[in-house]
Write an enzyme that holds these catalytic residues in place. Structure first.
Site, short mmCIF file in Angstrom:
data_model
loop_
_atom_site.label_atom_id
_atom_site.label_comp_id
_atom_site.label_asym_id
_atom_site.label_seq_id
_atom_site.Cartn_x
_atom_site.Cartn_y
_atom_site.Cartn_z
N SER A 191 5.75 25.11 57.97
CA SER A 191 7.03 24.39 57.95
C SER A 191 7.84 24.69 59.22
O SER A 191 7.41 25.47 60.07
CB SER A 191 7.82 24.75 56.70
OG SER A 191 8.10 26.13 56.67
N TYR A 192 9.02 24.10 59.31
CA TYR A 192 9.87 24.17 60.51
C TYR A 192 10.04 25.62 60.98
O TYR A 192 10.44 26.49 60.20
CB TYR A 192 11.23 23.55 60.20
CG TYR A 192 12.18 23.50 61.36
CD1 TYR A 192 11.95 22.64 62.43
CD2 TYR A 192 13.30 24.32 61.41
CE1 TYR A 192 12.82 22.60 63.51
CE2 TYR A 192 14.18 24.28 62.48
CZ TYR A 192 13.93 23.41 63.53
OH TYR A 192 14.79 23.38 64.59
#
Length: 712
Positions: A319-320
């Site tokens: 994820s980010y």
């Protein structure tokens, strides 16, 4: 038709990858599909395409560095296209103004910097077309589709842009004015160099320099400890002498008397204390925590960890990366069983499955919607990679992230700590400490590096008797505080609030992001290296003479304190929430810098620098001093060079010549100048500042019979 503007080329390519497309020069044409029925264009920035202009673009008189031109405060801030990025800027500009483009989709990173980068391009191209915002935390096909189907309205992230723009302008005011101020004033003192000053970099540097000063001022004191070996009813163990909770003896004579008294004496177990401690699995990673862990385990510089993480993010595997949260939302937690099922098929992780806990959806330690702001914690996505296709660095970072999620589905680890008190001849008490791991729990998943291995003690009972087999006295000395590693520096920046006395401001800095942001901290450390403020040797951070001179000059000014960042973060957060005015913030910044210029110019005559810093300062790019020939070795035909922490022989690699001279003798740092004189003439000048028994004295160093002696 819609135009999608991503922040980077590879990000644009990933967004386009879920559609049928045609690649063009500087953009991608997406063919009509169920989401974009008329098709779309995807183009990209290359990071910051636009930058704030230099001072001379506002006023030609500001080109010359002169105290009389300060403060430099533009009436209206201006941006310009970065010189080497004009080509891509013009591609974006032409696409924006195509008549068939009716709407812009802002697809920059979902954070304030991403907000600023794309909106600045729209401003610079005079775009008047409606805009919507893509806001996603991972680049998996599923997240991309869902993101394009639930775009945010332009006004939902507008305040985030105001915050980022205000921050950039305020940083320009502080950086441009303060850097010129200190550079010009220090030049008058003979230090001809550019002394860069910034709102985040300077308080960070101050923390590093202050730790160096603490080490310099530390006076090491000797102490002794008495260790005894017992045989009690056939069971052998060791203990350390203790009185009133203190194990250290400050007199060697007393320590040896205690040891002599205890030799071969009877011993009896008088007390046994046990305590169980429970350790819960670690929280999921945010960027700072991951950078600190990768540095601790693999010595990765923080910048390297971020770069590797960015690659994994671009591939859709995690994820980010620039997240500041260590929690996930309930919605994300529902995806964990599917993600973990795929991870469990990888040979390396199979031994950890089936998981003891099937779901953590209701566990507030990890799942808490209220503690997730822009992004949730860094976690593996459902796009689980083939580990063999990852680089070794990518594999190590992915492994840390994957194990953190697996460990969250394990029970706590339980350890029992045992303390045995043994009384020798009814007078001397010895303490033995040991531990036993009762339940391994999550430590099966995350390999734990033990700092101090405590022995496993035999099973004892109160009242058991035996005797002392052996006693020895161990000598040691108190140690100064340790210098920071790069990983600890990231954590230090994150938790800088503890250095503020004002408890309310401390809370602000703890709630916000400390010094810098998750996205910028690694870059700040790199900047400090590039500007010759710090050097990093074997993962340890050292301030240069240039750094110490700047922080000495700044002194108690707010520029060197996390306090200013706390106040700024508080107000900037209010701007992002729509509760504070950017205009008022800039007015206060302008007043602050004007006051700083006035006061610093007045007080600069009072600046005093140490002789050591003056001698070690090298203007411009710092020369590598470690290889400088300081004189002939006293043991061989080599010469003495600066080895970083000590002075040593240049022949060490060839002949293993072990002649060394300590850089610090009795609390006093010995300069290269002193060593040169010592080796050339056989003695130094009188050196002041040696300390012993809390008393300061002067002495010369002299070579006597091939050894270095101190002559009073």
């Amino acid at each position: 038709m819609k135009l999608i503007i991503a922040e980077k080329p590879d990000q644009g390519a990933t967004l386009a990858s879920i559609f049928k497309m045609k690649k063009q020069q500087g953009y991608i044409e997406i063919l009509p599909n169920e989401i974009f029925q008329e098709g779309a264009y995807i183009t990209w920035a290359v990071g910051h395409l636009c930058q704030l202009v230099n001072p001379e673009k506002y006023n030609q008189e500001w080109k010359k560095w002169d105290l009389t031109t300060l403060p430099m405060i533009p009436g209206q801030f201006q941006y310009e296209v970065t010189k080497d990025k004009y080509k891509q800027f013009n591609i974006i500009k032409n696409l924006i103004h195509q008549s068939n483009v009716t709407e812009i989709i802002h697809a920059g990173d979902a954070g304030r910097e991403g907000e600023l980068i794309i909106r600045n391009i729209l401003r610079m191209t005079n775009c008047r077309k409606p805009m919507k915002r893509l806001w996603i935390s991972s680049l998996t096909p599923k997240s991309i589709r869902e993101g394009f189907c639930s775009l945010l309205q332009e006004d939902e992230t507008r305040n985030l842009y105001f915050e980022a723009y205000t921050r950039a302008c305020a940083d320009w005011i502080v950086g441009m004015n303060a850097s010129r101020l200190y550079s010009l004033l220090l030049q008058k003192k003979g230090y001809r160099d550019v002394f860069s000053v910034g709102r985040v970099q300077t308080p960070t540097l101050a923390l590093i320099v202050k730790r160096d000063w603490e080490i310099d001022q530390f006076v090491s004191e000797p102490y002794w400890e008495i260790m005894a070996k017992f045989n009690v009813e056939g069971k052998v163990y060791q203990g350390k002498w203790e009185k009133d909770g203190e194990t250290r003896v400050k007199s060697q004579e007393l320590a040896e008397k205690i040891a002599a008294f205890c030799q071969k004496k009877p011993a009896q177990v008088t007390d046994i204390q046990t305590e169980k401690k429970e350790y819960y699995p670690p929280l999921l990673f945010n960027l700072s925590a991951l950078q600190a862990e990768a540095n601790r385990r693999y010595k990765f510089p923080p910048k390297k960890t971020l770069d590797v993480l960015q690659k994994l993010y671009q591939k859709g595997n995690v994820s980010y990366p620039r997240s500041d949260s260590r929690y996930v939302t309930a919605g994300e937690a529902e995806m964990f069983p599917d993600i973990l099922q795929k991870i469990g098929n990888i040979a390396e992780y199979k031994p950890f499955f089936p998981l003891p806990i099937e779901s953590i959806k209701n566990n507030k330690r990890y799942v808490n919607d209220q503690k997730v702001t822009d992004h949730y914690a860094i976690i593996p996505t459902e796009q689980v990679p083939n580990l063999d296709k990852l680089s070794s660095d990518e594999k190590m970072i992915y492994d840390l992230i994957a194990r953190s999620l697996i460990a969250a589905h394990y029970q706590k680890s339980v350890t029992e700590y045992t303390t045995i008190y043994t009384l020798v001849d009814q007078r001397a008490t010895f303490v033995s400490k040991g531990k036993v791991q009762l339940e391994e729990g999550w430590k099966k998943v995350i390999r734990h590096v033990e700092k101090d291995k405590e022995p496993i003690l035999p099973l004892m009972e109160i009242g058991e008797q035996g005797k002392v087999v052996k006693v020895e006295v161990k000598d040691s000395k108190t140690q100064p505080p340790k210098r920071y590693t790069e990983g600890q520096l990231i954590t230090l920046m994150k938790t800088a609030g503890k250095f503020i006395e004002d408890k309310e401001l401390e809370k602000v800095l703890m709630k916000s992001e400390g010094l810098g942001t998750e996205a910028t901290r690694a870059g700040i450390i790199t900047m400090l290296k590039d500007r010759n403020y710090i050097s990093i040797k074997k993962n340890i951070v050292y301030p240069t003479a240039k750094a110490k001179i700047l922080i000495t000059a700044i002194g108690g000014e707010i520029l060197a304190s996390p306090e200013m960042t706390a106040k700024w973060e508080q107000r900037l957060k209010e701007i992002s929430e729509g509760n504070a005015s950017p205009k008022q913030f800039m007015e206060q910044t302008n007043k602050m810098i004007s006051h700083l210029i006035q006061m610093t110019t007045k007080t600069s005559n009072e600046w005093r620098f140490t002789k050591e810093d003056q001698e070690d300062f090298v203007p411009g790019k710092q020369k590598k001093k470690r290889s400088a020939n300081l004189g002939k070795c006293l043991k061989c035909d080599g010469h003495i060079v600066d080895k970083g922490n000590f002075y040593g022989c240049s022949n060490y690699q060839k002949t293993k010549c072990d002649f060394t001279i300590s850089k610090k003798i009795l609390g006093k740092s010995i300069t290269q100048t002193a060593i040169k004189k010592l080796l050339a003439e056989g003695k130094t000048d009188v050196i002041s500042g040696f300390k012993k028994d809390n008393k300061e004295f002067k002495a010369k160093l002299m070579i006597v019979d091939g050894k270095i002696k101190m002559i009073f």
